[in-house]
Design a protein around this motif. Structure first.
Motif, mmCIF file in Angstrom:
data_model
loop_
_atom_site.group_PDB
_atom_site.id
_atom_site.type_symbol
_atom_site.label_atom_id
_atom_site.label_comp_id
_atom_site.label_asym_id
_atom_site.label_seq_id
_atom_site.Cartn_x
_atom_site.Cartn_y
_atom_site.Cartn_z
ATOM 1 N N UNK A 278 0.836 -1.205 0.000
ATOM 2 C CA UNK A 278 0.000 0.000 0.000
ATOM 3 C C UNK A 278 0.872 1.258 0.000
ATOM 4 N N UNK A 279 1.935 1.268 0.804
ATOM 5 C CA UNK A 279 2.819 2.437 0.857
ATOM 6 C C UNK A 279 3.509 2.647 -0.493
ATOM 7 N N UNK A 280 3.975 1.567 -1.117
ATOM 8 C CA UNK A 280 4.631 1.690 -2.418
ATOM 9 C C UNK A 280 3.687 2.212 -3.487
ATOM 10 N N UNK A 281 2.400 1.948 -3.300
ATOM 11 C CA UNK A 281 1.409 2.419 -4.271
ATOM 12 C C UNK A 281 0.725 3.713 -3.814
ATOM 13 N N UNK A 282 1.380 4.428 -2.873
ATOM 14 C CA UNK A 282 1.014 5.779 -2.466
ATOM 15 C C UNK A 282 -0.308 5.858 -1.688
ATOM 16 N N UNK A 283 -0.681 4.792 -1.014
ATOM 17 C CA UNK A 283 -1.832 4.860 -0.115
ATOM 18 C C UNK A 283 -1.347 5.401 1.233
ATOM 19 N N UNK A 284 -2.144 6.270 1.876
ATOM 20 C CA UNK A 284 -1.699 6.925 3.120
ATOM 21 C C UNK A 284 -1.819 6.033 4.355
#
Length: 289
Positions: A278-284
């Motif tokens: 999720x972080x790598x795909x820019x989710x907060x």
């Protein structure tokens, strides 16, 4: 191994199986080499004899115990013991991949074979001694490091923990809303045989109904499966070909993250994978979420 909950007798000879359809599945799905486990692993062992061997040994001994428990499948048991004997050297080979808790659960199954069924496995004394010393060391170390993580680990490998009342009361704290322990059918079955609670039984019945008597190692595993697939696609560098599908899946996983879904947060592997992807795909998302 699970007896029907309506059985009033405590004598195992007077009891009947709670899930006879799974017993039939065992009888119908033994591999040619005498093992049970993932079909691909059995097929590939001719090329790679160490592939998931400890996992197959664990599955095979569990099936032997089920057959012995209900007094069926003598030839199946004979074939399975041959498989275990031929591969016994792998039991103490630390270089081979093993299921979580294997070093505790497998010795516990050996003890059950000997104590409950008078069944001596084709294992030499050196291997047996090494396994039990390792098991005792693991449990002794866990006993001196009381923590939530330690308790969760022991609850996850409940089928290897015997009859300790203290253990089962602690394990009960990790029961999920679906009635399971960590979405693990084996741990939940062990818990049900000691706690006899309706939620555990309901979870076990749902697995048998959904999977046509074939019981998976983890159920349900929807979020973990999706994350693993996305991870594999991104590692191959072909995620641009599946952009819409990945975005839809990650939106659903992110919603589950925000809602504190126990399928994510009660499993360390799923939680860490979800955070990373999720972080790598820019989710907060943040570690303190």
């Amino acid at each position: 191994m699970v007896p029907a909950p309506t059985a009033s007798s405590t004598d195992r000879h007077d009891q009947v199986p709670c899930f006879p359809e799974t017993l039939n599945w065992i009888l119908e799905n033994q591999h040619k080499d005498g093992s049970w486990g993932l079909p691909s692993a059995a097929d590939d062992r001719t090329r790679n004899p160490n592939l998931l061997l400890k996992d197959s040994l664990s599955s095979t001994l569990a099936c032997v115990l089920a057959l012995k428990r209900w007094g069926v499948g003598d030839q199946h048991i004979h074939n399975a013991l041959g498989f275990i004997g031929r591969n016994s050297g792998s039991l103490t080979d630390s270089s081979q991949q093993a299921p979580i808790g294997f070093d505790v659960v497998f010795p516990a199954m050996i003890q059950t074979c000997a104590q409950d069924f008078d069944l001596n496995l084709p294992l030499n004394s050196a291997n047996l001694g090494a396994m039990f010393r390792n098991r005792d060391s693991i449990l002794s170390s866990a006993a001196h490091h009381r923590s939530g993580g330690r308790d969760a680990f022991l609850a996850y490998i409940s089928e290897g923990m015997g009859n300790s009342p203290d253990h089962w009361e602690t394990a009960r704290k990790f029961q999920r809303k679906n009635g399971s322990l960590f979405n693990s059918p084996s741990a939940t079955a062990a818990a049900f045989m000691h706690l006899r609670d309706a939620d555990s039984l309901g979870y076990l019945r749902s697995i048998v109904d959904v999977n046509s008597a074939a019981v998976p190692a983890i159920y349900p595993n929807g979020i973990q499966t999706q994350l693993s697939l996305i991870d594999a696609i991104e590692s191959l560098g072909i995620n641009r070909l599946f952009g819409e599908e990945i975005e839809q899946a990650l939106d659903e996983i992110y919603t589950s993250w925000i809602q504190g879904d126990e399928e994510i947060f009660l499993d360390p592997t799923t939680c860490s994978m979800a955070f990373r992807i999720l972080r790598l795909n820019r989710y907060p998302v943040s570690p303190g979420t």
